[in-house]
Design an enzyme around this catalytic site. Sequence first.
Site, PDB file in Angstrom:
ATOM      1  CE  LYS A   1      41.959  -5.874 -23.111  1.00 47.63           C
ATOM      2  NZ  LYS A   1      43.025  -6.841 -23.493  1.00 47.63           N
TER       3      LYS A   1
ATOM      4  CG  ASP B   1      45.274  -7.480 -20.210  1.00 43.28           C
ATOM      5  OD1 ASP B   1      44.323  -8.117 -19.530  1.00 43.28           O
ATOM      6  OD2 ASP B   1      46.187  -8.217 -21.073  1.00 43.28           O
TER       7      ASP B   1
ATOM      8  CG  ASP C   1      50.795  -1.811 -30.768  1.00 43.48           C
ATOM      9  OD1 ASP C   1      50.517  -1.780 -29.333  1.00 43.48           O
ATOM     10  OD2 ASP C   1      51.874  -2.697 -30.705  1.00 43.48           O
TER      11      ASP C   1
HETATM   12  P1  IMP Z   1      49.084  -5.374 -18.342  1.00 50.07           P
HETATM   13  O1  IMP Z   1      50.373  -5.134 -17.789  1.00 50.07           O
HETATM   14  O2  IMP Z   1      48.528  -6.794 -18.487  1.00 50.07           O
HETATM   15  O3  IMP Z   1      48.120  -4.409 -17.516  1.00 50.07           O
HETATM   16  O4  IMP Z   1      49.098  -4.780 -19.741  1.00 50.07           O
HETATM   17  C1  IMP Z   1      49.125  -3.427 -20.013  1.00 50.07           C
HETATM   18  C2  IMP Z   1      49.883  -3.332 -21.277  1.00 50.07           C
HETATM   19  O5  IMP Z   1      49.673  -4.108 -22.301  1.00 50.07           O
HETATM   20  C3  IMP Z   1      49.119  -2.062 -21.876  1.00 50.07           C
HETATM   21  O6  IMP Z   1      49.737  -0.891 -21.730  1.00 50.07           O
HETATM   22  C4  IMP Z   1      49.317  -2.328 -23.421  1.00 50.07           C
HETATM   23  O7  IMP Z   1      50.529  -1.974 -23.961  1.00 50.07           O
HETATM   24  C5  IMP Z   1      49.299  -4.049 -23.415  1.00 50.07           C
HETATM   25  N1  IMP Z   1      47.931  -4.661 -23.693  1.00 50.07           N
HETATM   26  C6  IMP Z   1      47.096  -5.209 -22.958  1.00 50.07           C
HETATM   27  N2  IMP Z   1      45.801  -5.478 -23.538  1.00 50.07           N
HETATM   28  C7  IMP Z   1      45.948  -5.057 -24.687  1.00 50.07           C
HETATM   29  C8  IMP Z   1      45.187  -4.785 -25.859  1.00 50.07           C
HETATM   30  O8  IMP Z   1      43.815  -5.465 -25.694  1.00 50.07           O
HETATM   31  N3  IMP Z   1      45.400  -4.457 -26.993  1.00 50.07           N
HETATM   32  C9  IMP Z   1      46.574  -3.783 -27.114  1.00 50.07           C
HETATM   33  N4  IMP Z   1      47.616  -3.639 -26.128  1.00 50.07           N
HETATM   34  C10 IMP Z   1      47.241  -4.160 -24.967  1.00 50.07           C
END
Ligand code: IMP
Length: 189
Positions: A143, A115, A171
């Site tokens: 994303k 994300d 989740d």
């Molecule tokens: P980031 O650090 O923003 O890239 O987020 C990564 C982590 O956030 C992932 O490994 C997921 O555990 C959680 N995450 C991000 N987006 C989603 C989503 O749409 N659904 C569920 N978990 C998410």
Amino acid sequence: MGHHTSEDFTAQWAAHDLGDVVVSAKQVLNRVHELGRQITEDYADNPPLLVGVLKGAINFMADLMRAIELPVEVDFMAVSSYGAATKTSGVVRIVKDLDVDLLDRDVLIVEDVVDSGLTLNYLRQYLGARNPKSLEVCALLLKEGEQRVEQSLKYVGFTIPADFVVGYGLDVNERYRNLDAIYTFTGEV
Ligand code: IMP
Ligand code: MG
């Protein structure tokens, strides 16, 4: 995409909080098998150590490792990022570390979704410091337009819109990991 097809309409107990199917069960499996074939080719001479990120990557890891026709090894890390339920804070805490040594290993991180990229960025630095021979990423979902940290991802399953999604390991408050397809989440957090 679009409305639930009959094959994705199995999750009666969850339907109330689910929006559209973002990736159907069949699309997921087809793509995971493509990724497995690609990894089999790319790592033919150096079977990788697959490092799954708990808990979101469990479904993906289970299918991906069986789609790779090499003697891979598998290990897991658990991380938790502080912050609200549907947004990462970027502050990552290691809850469970690896059991194996990374020195001179070809390491492939298996992640559910990228994300902001903050979690992965942290993991990359953390694991990179242990001197693996190579360190790459296989992310099931990316994303669109959300990355705050530039990522070079060797393998990506699907690029999806920025909506919050659940299913196939993903989740909200620990639920919906056991769905075979990936859906937008429309319920209350
Ligand atoms: P980031 O650090 O923003 O890239 O987020 C990564 C982590 O956030 C992932 O490994 C997921 O555990 C959680 N995450 C991000 N987006 C989603 C989503 O749409 N659904 C569920 N978990 C998410
Ligand atoms: Mg995760």
